[in-house]
Design a protein around this motif. Structure first.
Motif, PDB file in Angstrom:
ATOM      1  N   ASN A  27      16.297   0.499  -2.045  1.00 22.77           N
ATOM      2  CA  ASN A  27      15.086  -0.219  -1.747  1.00 22.77           C
ATOM      3  C   ASN A  27      14.999  -0.386  -0.202  1.00 22.77           C
ATOM      4  OD1 ASN A  27      12.752   0.343  -0.551  1.00 22.77           O
ATOM      5  ND2 ASN A  27      11.558  -0.552  -2.155  1.00 22.77           N
ATOM      6  N   ASN A  28      15.885   0.250   0.871  1.00 21.23           N
ATOM      7  CA  ASN A  28      15.983  -0.196   1.553  1.00 21.23           C
ATOM      8  C   ASN A  28      15.218   0.117   2.947  1.00 21.23           C
ATOM      9  OD1 ASN A  28      15.970   2.892   1.997  1.00 21.23           O
ATOM     10  ND2 ASN A  28      18.054   3.001   2.528  1.00 21.23           N
ATOM     11  N   ASP A  29      13.838   0.081   2.377  1.00 26.72           N
ATOM     12  CA  ASP A  29      12.076  -0.380   3.196  1.00 26.72           C
ATOM     13  C   ASP A  29      11.939   1.214   4.370  1.00 26.72           C
ATOM     14  OD1 ASP A  29      10.955  -2.161   1.387  1.00 26.72           O
ATOM     15  OD2 ASP A  29      12.373  -3.455   2.249  1.00 26.72           O
ATOM     16  N   ASN A  30      12.930   1.771   4.158  1.00 28.17           N
ATOM     17  CA  ASN A  30      12.540   3.295   5.137  1.00 28.17           C
ATOM     18  C   ASN A  30      11.170   3.479   5.637  1.00 28.17           C
ATOM     19  OD1 ASN A  30      14.486   4.849   2.848  1.00 28.17           O
ATOM     20  ND2 ASN A  30      15.134   4.539   5.107  1.00 28.17           N
ATOM     21  N   ILE A  31      10.107   2.736   5.076  1.00 31.20           N
ATOM     22  CA  ILE A  31       8.861   2.738   4.984  1.00 31.20           C
ATOM     23  C   ILE A  31       8.314   1.549   3.929  1.00 31.20           C
ATOM     24  CG2 ILE A  31       6.461   3.704   5.592  1.00 31.20           C
ATOM     25  CD1 ILE A  31       7.746   6.272   6.015  1.00 31.20           C
ATOM     26  N   THR A  32       7.879   0.170   4.544  1.00 33.25           N
ATOM     27  CA  THR A  32       6.552  -0.300   3.821  1.00 33.25           C
ATOM     28  C   THR A  32       5.360  -1.126   4.460  1.00 33.25           C
ATOM     29  OG1 THR A  32       8.674  -0.899   2.294  1.00 33.25           O
ATOM     30  CG2 THR A  32       6.616  -2.170   2.555  1.00 33.25           C
ATOM     31  N   LEU A  33       4.622  -1.041   4.178  1.00 29.90           N
ATOM     32  CA  LEU A  33       3.298  -1.565   4.472  1.00 29.90           C
ATOM     33  C   LEU A  33       3.172  -2.395   3.676  1.00 29.90           C
ATOM     34  CD1 LEU A  33       1.347  -1.621   6.973  1.00 29.90           C
ATOM     35  CD2 LEU A  33       0.031   0.718   6.063  1.00 29.90           C
ATOM     36  N   LEU A  72       1.163  -1.274  -0.489  1.00 29.29           N
ATOM     37  CA  LEU A  72       0.647  -0.004   0.000  1.00 29.29           C
ATOM     38  C   LEU A  72       0.952   1.117   0.238  1.00 29.29           C
ATOM     39  CD1 LEU A  72      -2.253  -0.410  -0.044  1.00 29.29           C
ATOM     40  CD2 LEU A  72      -1.782  -2.670   1.274  1.00 29.29           C
ATOM     41  N   LEU A  73       2.327   1.204   0.279  1.00 31.47           N
ATOM     42  CA  LEU A  73       2.818   2.354   1.183  1.00 31.47           C
ATOM     43  C   LEU A  73       3.842   1.130   1.007  1.00 31.47           C
ATOM     44  CD1 LEU A  73       2.418   5.529   0.880  1.00 31.47           C
ATOM     45  CD2 LEU A  73       2.814   4.869   3.890  1.00 31.47           C
ATOM     46  N   ASN A  74       5.338   2.401  -0.170  1.00 31.90           N
ATOM     47  CA  ASN A  74       6.426   2.342   0.257  1.00 31.90           C
ATOM     48  C   ASN A  74       7.506   3.412  -0.269  1.00 31.90           C
ATOM     49  OD1 ASN A  74       8.601   1.137  -1.991  1.00 31.90           O
ATOM     50  ND2 ASN A  74       8.504   0.907  -0.217  1.00 31.90           N
ATOM     51  N   TYR A  75       8.112   3.707   0.936  1.00 32.65           N
ATOM     52  CA  TYR A  75       9.393   5.135   0.350  1.00 32.65           C
ATOM     53  C   TYR A  75      10.657   5.042   0.638  1.00 32.65           C
ATOM     54  CZ  TYR A  75      11.392   9.023   2.944  1.00 32.65           C
ATOM     55  OH  TYR A  75      12.515  10.388   3.116  1.00 32.65           O
ATOM     56  N   ALA A  76      11.451   5.294   0.268  1.00 33.12           N
ATOM     57  CA  ALA A  76      12.556   4.717   0.240  1.00 33.12           C
ATOM     58  C   ALA A  76      13.792   6.187  -0.058  1.00 33.12           C
ATOM     59  CB  ALA A  76      13.092   3.583  -1.373  1.00 33.12           C
ATOM     60  N   ILE A  77      14.531   6.223   0.337  1.00 32.74           N
ATOM     61  CA  ILE A  77      15.789   6.936   0.078  1.00 32.74           C
ATOM     62  C   ILE A  77      16.693   6.918  -0.952  1.00 32.74           C
ATOM     63  CG2 ILE A  77      17.923   8.528   1.025  1.00 32.74           C
ATOM     64  CD1 ILE A  77      15.473   8.456   2.687  1.00 32.74           C
ATOM     65  N   ASP A  78      17.099   5.465  -1.309  1.00 32.55           N
ATOM     66  CA  ASP A  78      17.355   5.579  -2.203  1.00 32.55           C
ATOM     67  C   ASP A  78      16.665   4.258  -3.562  1.00 32.55           C
ATOM     68  OD1 ASP A  78      19.325   3.313  -4.314  1.00 32.55           O
ATOM     69  OD2 ASP A  78      21.119   3.621  -3.217  1.00 32.55           O
TER      70      ASP A  78
END
Length: 267
Positions: free
Chosen positions: A102-108, A92-98
């Motif tokens: 994709n180091n899963d900074n936010i992954t729902l 639903l939501l994914n936030y990544a710095i790289d």
């Protein structure tokens, strides 16, 4: 100055809708590109708000929120979702710095076969929650929340708390600023030629908002708030970080968007 800057940003997004390429993202076929913003600042779309629909065929399909992310130590997100297959995994939501790593900074993510929700923060599980089985082609309202100061977390469905707890190991965790936030897909697909890995949402999403505040089950205001947003589907401003109605978004991979009826569960 702030209003002028917002207008300039909106104009640039609208004019460059076919060329936008952040952090060297491969440019992919797109459709249903949206740039909603406050009516007083102008819009690229005339409808009040939309529902996003993804099939995850050909290229991955998702929408990116055109925002500059600040550092976070707590957050919550609420949204309406509708799935075609209740057993399929859905991000639903994914936030990544790289993005490529994709180091899963936010992954729902929702795992239908296991009936669980998983929230990852900076690559580690912040919580694993029980999930209520979703019914295909039926809208459901969810809220997820986590507090890195206390380790508290909560999951709400259709206005009611379904699970909560305290993840002691997450105390002190901080979500870094400056990454890319997307809805409907996991950004590690960028290393797979843009093809879906079975993690993308196949269904629809609307009225997603993201806040910088935790929804504590012990807080009467939080309980009232969750009840309210699960019952009021009008085009109102919600969410300090992402507001579905007013935050500019960009679609990738053929994601489609259509006007949503402001009726809860019947969009």
């Amino acid at each position: 100055m702030i209003v002028k800057a917002s207008l300039l940003m909106l104009a640039l997004f609208c004019l460059a809708h076919g060329q936008y390429n952040r952090l060297n993202r491969p440019v992919r076929p797109t459709s249903g590109i949206l740039f909603p913003n406050r009516p007083s600042q102008g819009t690229c779309s005339g409808v009040a708000y939309q529902k996003m629909t993804t099939a995850q065929t050909m290229y991955v399909q998702y929408e990116e929120f055109a925002i500059e992310m600040a550092q976070l130590q707590e957050f919550s997100t609420c949204f309406w979702m509708n799935v075609e297959d209740s057993l399929r995994t859905a991000t639903l939501l994914n936030y990544a710095i790289d993005e490529p790593v994709n180091n899963d900074n936010i992954t729902l993510q929702y795992f239908g076969k296991e009936l669980r929700w998983v929230l990852k923060i900076n690559g580690q599980n912040a919580y694993i929650s029980k999930a209520v089985q979703l019914t295909p082609d039926t809208w459901v309202h969810l809220c997820h929340s986590w507090n890195g100061k206390t380790g508290e977390w909560s999951v709400w469905q259709n206005g009611y708390l379904i699970d909560s707890g305290v993840s002691q190991h997450t105390r002190g965790w901080i979500i870094p600023a400056g990454g890319v936030l997307v809805a409907g897909q996991h950004q590690n697909t960028i290393t797979n030629g843009g093809m879906d890995r079975g993690e993308g949402l196949v269904g629809s999403l609307t009225l997603m908002h993201v806040s910088n505040k935790h929804l504590s089950p012990a807080d009467p205001y939080a309980r009232r708030y969750v009840q309210q947003v699960s019952q009021d589907c009008s085009a109102k401003a919600r969410g300090e970080i992402v507001d579905w109605v007013f935050t500019p978004r960009r679609g990738y991979g053929g994601v489609t968007s259509s006007p949503a009826k402001p009726i809860c569960g019947a969009f």
